[in-house]
Scaffold this active site. Structure first.
Site: not given
Length: 334
Positions: A156, A209
């Site tokens: 991530e 994001t």
């Protein structure tokens, strides 16, 4: 990430300074890992749950040539890197092998994207988790699901610049998950009320994001913080009590959603449609643009996604819908 954090000594057999797998089992494995809904409205970076659809698949094989390579990627329209150091799947596998002191192992990876990239449904998380679950199986289940989370967080970090666990933890562990603390990492599995479904709609618009995170305020008013942590406590309590009304009352966000919702066309109308058609609660999945509603049954979830897609069609926005029960198991071998 340190050995102390993972406490692997309880799960590894040590021989000649190397972690030794009890058995590699099959040399080839194919794994599915689920999409996830992060934040669950009020729990920014600390709450998430897994769904059964969509998800990603990884096929992995052990080879005699040391090193990790990405052999093929499908379903990504050429967007994802084949460079093993830059791809979240291979990079996480490399961290795993380094931790167990097995850099002598050769790994070939095929990644099959079965879910939309940049959807807010944990696309990078699903790929990473599938890869970690696969290598852990091939090496003899040396680490528990919870012990794999820090390696997935490395993926991530590579994908969006920040190693949060609200996607990867539920993808690995299944169900609802609370990240109580990041330092030290403390992850808690939460119960899922019987009969709960998720109605997910992905409007095909671009909400990166990184951009969505940059919009979030770095400082908040104390009164808003009090409201927020009251809602987080209420949501967790509702899950334990199987209290749908309490869950719904708690699915309110005064810190992040008011800003992020601006990026999602028709957001307020979709919220109204969800609540009018029987949703328990409604909000943004992760950083968006996907939205989700929790419901008491599958039929209600289908009604909600149909109404929301019809509205998006009127706005000339293409969309995809997913109706799923909560995934309790996490990844699985196909």
């Amino acid at each position: 990430m340190s050995n102390k954090d993972l406490n692997p000594a309880e799960t590894l057999e040590i021989a000649d300074g190397k972690a030794k797998a009890p058995s590699r089992g099959l040399g080839v494995i194919r794994v599915f890992a689920p999409a996830t809904v992060a934040n669950v409205v009020c729990g920014f970076d600390v709450l998430g749950f897994a769904v059964n659809e969509p998800g990603d698949e990884v096929e992995m094989r052990l080879t005699d040539t040391p090193g990790v390579i990405i052999k093929r990627i499908t379903g990504d329209d050429g967007k994802l890197p084949l460079d093993a150091a830059k791809n979240t799947v291979s990079a996480s596998v490399q961290h795993y092998l380094k931790h167990i002191n097995r850099m002598d192992v050769g790994v070939e990876i095929e990644l099959h994207k079965k879910m939309p990239i940049g959807s807010g449904l944990g696309s990078s998380s699903a790929s990473t988790v599938a890869g970690l679950y696969a290598i852990n199986k091939l090496m003899g289940d040396l680490l528990t699901a919870k012990e794999l989370v820090p390696f997935a967080m490395k993926g991530e970090e590579l994908a969006c610049g920040y190693g949060h666990a609200d996607n990867v933890a539920p993808a690995i562990m299944g169900g609802f998950v609370l990240v109580r603390s990041y330092e030290p990492l403390d992850i808690i599995s939460l119960p899922t009320p019987v009969g709960m479904y998720a109605a997910i709609v992905y409007p095909q618009v671009d909400v990166p994001t990184k951009d969505a995170r940059q919009m979030i305020r770095s400082k908040v008013f104390l009164k808003d913080a009090v409201t927020q942590w009251g809602n987080v406590a209420g949501l967790v309590s509702g899950l334990f009590m199987n209290d749908f009304d309490l869950i719904g009352r708690s699915m309110k966000d005064v810190l992040v959603e008011p800003t992020r919702s601006i990026l999602i066309p028709g957001f307020e109308v979709m919220r109204n449609l969800a609540m009018e058609n029987g949703a328990i609660g409604f909000g943004i999945s992760g950083s968006g643009p996907s939205v989700f509603a929790l419901t008491k049954d599958e039929e209600t979830a289908k009604k909600i996604t149909k109404a929301q897609q019809q509205h998006l069609h009127k706005l000339n926005i293409n969309s995809k819908a997913f109706v799923s029960s909560i995934n309790a198991e996490g990844p699985r071998v196909l």
